[in-house]
Design a protein around this motif. Structure first.
Motif, mmCIF file in Angstrom:
data_model
loop_
_atom_site.group_PDB
_atom_site.id
_atom_site.type_symbol
_atom_site.label_atom_id
_atom_site.label_comp_id
_atom_site.label_asym_id
_atom_site.label_seq_id
_atom_site.Cartn_x
_atom_site.Cartn_y
_atom_site.Cartn_z
ATOM 1 N N THR A 196 0.823 -1.217 0.000
ATOM 2 C CA THR A 196 0.000 0.000 0.000
ATOM 3 C C THR A 196 0.856 1.267 0.000
ATOM 4 O OG1 THR A 196 -0.164 0.004 2.426
ATOM 5 C CG2 THR A 196 -1.891 -1.153 1.199
ATOM 6 N N ILE A 197 2.149 1.131 0.315
ATOM 7 C CA ILE A 197 3.009 2.320 0.350
ATOM 8 C C ILE A 197 4.215 2.198 -0.579
ATOM 9 C CG2 ILE A 197 2.349 2.874 2.727
ATOM 10 C CD1 ILE A 197 5.142 1.798 3.569
ATOM 11 N N MET A 198 4.307 1.118 -1.341
ATOM 12 C CA MET A 198 5.486 0.908 -2.183
ATOM 13 C C MET A 198 5.453 1.790 -3.435
ATOM 14 S SD MET A 198 4.630 -2.768 -3.985
ATOM 15 C CE MET A 198 3.327 -2.912 -5.222
ATOM 16 N N ILE A 199 6.638 2.033 -3.967
ATOM 17 C CA ILE A 199 6.777 2.723 -5.247
ATOM 18 C C ILE A 199 6.751 1.654 -6.331
ATOM 19 C CG2 ILE A 199 8.247 4.223 -6.646
ATOM 20 C CD1 ILE A 199 9.568 5.144 -4.031
ATOM 21 N N THR A 200 5.857 1.778 -7.270
ATOM 22 C CA THR A 200 5.747 0.762 -8.320
ATOM 23 C C THR A 200 6.881 0.926 -9.334
ATOM 24 O OG1 THR A 200 4.322 2.153 -9.697
ATOM 25 C CG2 THR A 200 3.242 0.738 -8.069
ATOM 26 N N PRO A 201 7.201 -0.129 -10.080
ATOM 27 C CA PRO A 201 8.278 -0.043 -11.079
ATOM 28 C C PRO A 201 8.087 1.084 -12.092
ATOM 29 C CG PRO A 201 7.682 -2.322 -10.703
ATOM 30 C CD PRO A 201 6.677 -1.497 -9.954
ATOM 31 N N TYR A 202 6.830 1.420 -12.386
ATOM 32 C CA TYR A 202 6.559 2.480 -13.360
ATOM 33 C C TYR A 202 7.008 3.846 -12.848
ATOM 34 C CZ TYR A 202 3.632 -1.202 -15.302
ATOM 35 O OH TYR A 202 3.186 -2.392 -15.810
ATOM 36 N N ALA A 203 7.068 3.990 -11.526
ATOM 37 C CA ALA A 203 7.458 5.273 -10.932
ATOM 38 C C ALA A 203 8.907 5.269 -10.451
ATOM 39 C CB ALA A 203 6.532 5.602 -9.764
ATOM 40 N N MET A 204 9.587 4.135 -10.596
ATOM 41 C CA MET A 204 10.962 4.003 -10.125
ATOM 42 C C MET A 204 11.962 4.384 -11.208
ATOM 43 S SD MET A 204 10.590 0.296 -8.208
ATOM 44 C CE MET A 204 12.357 -0.017 -8.308
ATOM 45 N N THR A 205 13.079 4.947 -10.776
ATOM 46 C CA THR A 205 14.222 5.127 -11.673
ATOM 47 C C THR A 205 15.128 3.928 -11.460
ATOM 48 O OG1 THR A 205 14.124 7.545 -11.568
ATOM 49 C CG2 THR A 205 16.209 6.552 -12.249
ATOM 50 N N ILE A 206 15.303 3.120 -12.486
ATOM 51 C CA ILE A 206 16.080 1.888 -12.359
ATOM 52 C C ILE A 206 17.145 1.821 -13.446
ATOM 53 C CG2 ILE A 206 14.121 0.638 -11.374
ATOM 54 C CD1 ILE A 206 13.834 -0.725 -14.164
ATOM 55 N N PHE A 207 18.076 0.900 -13.259
ATOM 56 C CA PHE A 207 19.042 0.582 -14.313
ATOM 57 C C PHE A 207 18.900 -0.915 -14.577
ATOM 58 C CE2 PHE A 207 22.928 -0.526 -16.391
ATOM 59 C CZ PHE A 207 23.299 0.613 -17.095
ATOM 60 N N LYS A 208 18.608 -1.255 -15.821
ATOM 61 C CA LYS A 208 18.371 -2.660 -16.148
ATOM 62 C C LYS A 208 19.560 -3.247 -16.913
ATOM 63 C CE LYS A 208 14.266 -4.169 -17.126
ATOM 64 N NZ LYS A 208 12.966 -4.506 -17.779
ATOM 65 N N ILE A 209 19.978 -4.426 -16.458
ATOM 66 C CA ILE A 209 21.022 -5.173 -17.166
ATOM 67 C C ILE A 209 20.327 -6.046 -18.206
ATOM 68 C CG2 ILE A 209 22.941 -6.797 -16.947
ATOM 69 C CD1 ILE A 209 23.106 -6.011 -13.982
ATOM 70 N N GLU A 210 20.481 -5.701 -19.454
ATOM 71 C CA GLU A 210 19.787 -6.424 -20.519
ATOM 72 C C GLU A 210 20.335 -7.847 -20.673
ATOM 73 O OE1 GLU A 210 17.169 -5.291 -21.699
ATOM 74 O OE2 GLU A 210 17.326 -3.175 -21.127
ATOM 75 N N LYS A 211 19.567 -8.687 -21.354
ATOM 76 C CA LYS A 211 19.902 -10.108 -21.480
ATOM 77 C C LYS A 211 21.248 -10.323 -22.158
ATOM 78 C CE LYS A 211 17.841 -14.517 -22.869
ATOM 79 N NZ LYS A 211 16.652 -15.170 -23.481
ATOM 80 N N ASP A 212 21.560 -9.493 -23.137
ATOM 81 C CA ASP A 212 22.809 -9.663 -23.882
ATOM 82 C C ASP A 212 23.941 -8.810 -23.312
ATOM 83 O OD1 ASP A 212 21.687 -7.273 -24.526
ATOM 84 O OD2 ASP A 212 22.026 -7.426 -26.689
ATOM 85 N N SER A 213 23.744 -8.304 -22.090
ATOM 86 C CA SER A 213 24.764 -7.473 -21.461
ATOM 87 C C SER A 213 25.222 -8.110 -20.151
ATOM 88 C CB SER A 213 24.207 -6.072 -21.197
ATOM 89 O OG SER A 213 25.206 -5.235 -20.650
ATOM 90 N N SER A 214 26.196 -7.479 -19.510
ATOM 91 C CA SER A 214 26.688 -7.967 -18.220
ATOM 92 C C SER A 214 27.273 -6.795 -17.448
ATOM 93 C CB SER A 214 27.757 -9.047 -18.413
ATOM 94 O OG SER A 214 28.948 -8.470 -18.932
ATOM 95 N N ILE A 215 27.582 -7.029 -16.187
ATOM 96 C CA ILE A 215 28.128 -5.946 -15.364
ATOM 97 C C ILE A 215 29.521 -5.537 -15.834
ATOM 98 C CG2 ILE A 215 26.761 -6.518 -13.322
ATOM 99 C CD1 ILE A 215 29.146 -8.026 -12.210
ATOM 100 N N ASP A 216 30.172 -6.390 -16.630
ATOM 101 C CA ASP A 216 31.489 -6.034 -17.176
ATOM 102 C C ASP A 216 31.364 -4.959 -18.251
ATOM 103 O OD1 ASP A 216 33.359 -8.015 -15.868
ATOM 104 O OD2 ASP A 216 31.885 -9.389 -16.727
ATOM 105 N N ASN A 217 30.207 -4.912 -18.894
ATOM 106 C CA ASN A 217 30.009 -3.951 -19.986
ATOM 107 C C ASN A 217 29.439 -2.614 -19.510
ATOM 108 O OD1 ASN A 217 30.780 -6.034 -21.749
ATOM 109 N ND2 ASN A 217 28.665 -6.754 -21.951
ATOM 110 N N ILE A 218 29.086 -2.549 -18.245
ATOM 111 C CA ILE A 218 28.489 -1.322 -17.702
ATOM 112 C C ILE A 218 29.576 -0.484 -17.035
ATOM 113 C CG2 ILE A 218 26.805 -0.393 -16.064
ATOM 114 C CD1 ILE A 218 25.295 -3.081 -16.349
#
Length: 229
Positions: free
Chosen positions: A89-111
């Motif tokens: 009831t008090i959470m911030i939904t993903p639509y309102a969040m600022t996030i960083f997404k690691i795509e399927k063809d990426s990795s933390i080495d490329n970020i």
């Protein structure tokens, strides 16, 4: 002497003097019928006046005291009612969040850390949830942590990968990248607060359907939101 006592004494003195003067006048005139008429007419007036004035000054204080107690009770009940509600009831939904997404063809080495800093600066946030391509929470990064890391090591964000940053910080006891808790959407707010307190230096809560990290996140609750409950 406080103002209330002054009013009380002044009211009683004036009323007593007025009654005394009326009694003196009627005695001098010696007319019993007139005396009774005057007393029957004036005494209720003085009594009402005294009662009204004293009730106003002394009753008001009692009213204010009672009103404060009622407000305190209402606040406690409201807070208790809120704390028993579920965390979703008090959470911030993903639509309102600022996030960083690691795509399927990426990795933390490329970020690069510069990629994360761009998110911080563009969206004017200080915390950045890192999700994988399945929208599962992987890391929670604080802007201050990256800034401190770059300054202490005299590095440029363009030259450092997210993977190196994580590796260096795993040896740091203050590493916050994995310091968060995951709860189910039905978990009560007060229970969530207790879980957060048990997690050393945790500042963030992520909500999933059943409370598993392997599930897609449904929302996020920063610790500061719980302080408002």
């Amino acid at each position: 002497m406080n103002p209330q006592n002054r009013v009380a004494y002044l009211t009683l003195i004036i009323s007593s003097l007025a009654i005394f003067l009326l009694a003196t006048i009627t005695i001098i005139k010696g007319d019993t019928n007139v005396s009774m008429t005057i007393f029957n007419t004036t005494l209720p007036v003085f009594a009402s006046w005294i009662g009204t004035v004293l009730a106003f000054y002394f009753g008001r204080e009692n009213f204010e005291s009672a009103n404060k107690q009622v407000q305190h009770i209402v606040t406690n009940l409201t807070t208790k009612s809120k704390s028993q509600k579920s965390i979703d009831t008090i959470m911030i939904t993903p639509y309102a969040m600022t996030i960083f997404k690691i795509e399927k063809d990426s990795s933390i080495d490329n970020i690069k850390l510069s990629d994360l800093q761009e998110k911080f600066l563009t969206h004017k946030v200080s915390r950045l949830p890192i999700l994988n391509f399945q929208n599962q929470i992987e890391y929670m990064i604080h802007q201050s942590k990256i800034n401190r890391y770059l300054i202490n090591k005299n590095l440029d964000a363009e030259d450092i990968s997210f993977a190196i940053f994580l590796k260096d910080n795993r040896e740091d006891e203050n590493d916050e990248s994995k310091r968060f808790i995951v709860v189910s959407k039905d978990t009560a707010i007060d229970e969530t607060q207790k879980k957060l307190q048990k997690c050393k230096k945790c500042k963030d809560i992520f909500v999933t359907k059943n409370g598993n990290r392997e599930e897609e996140i449904m929302g996020w609750v920063p610790d500061v939101h719980l302080l408002e409950i």
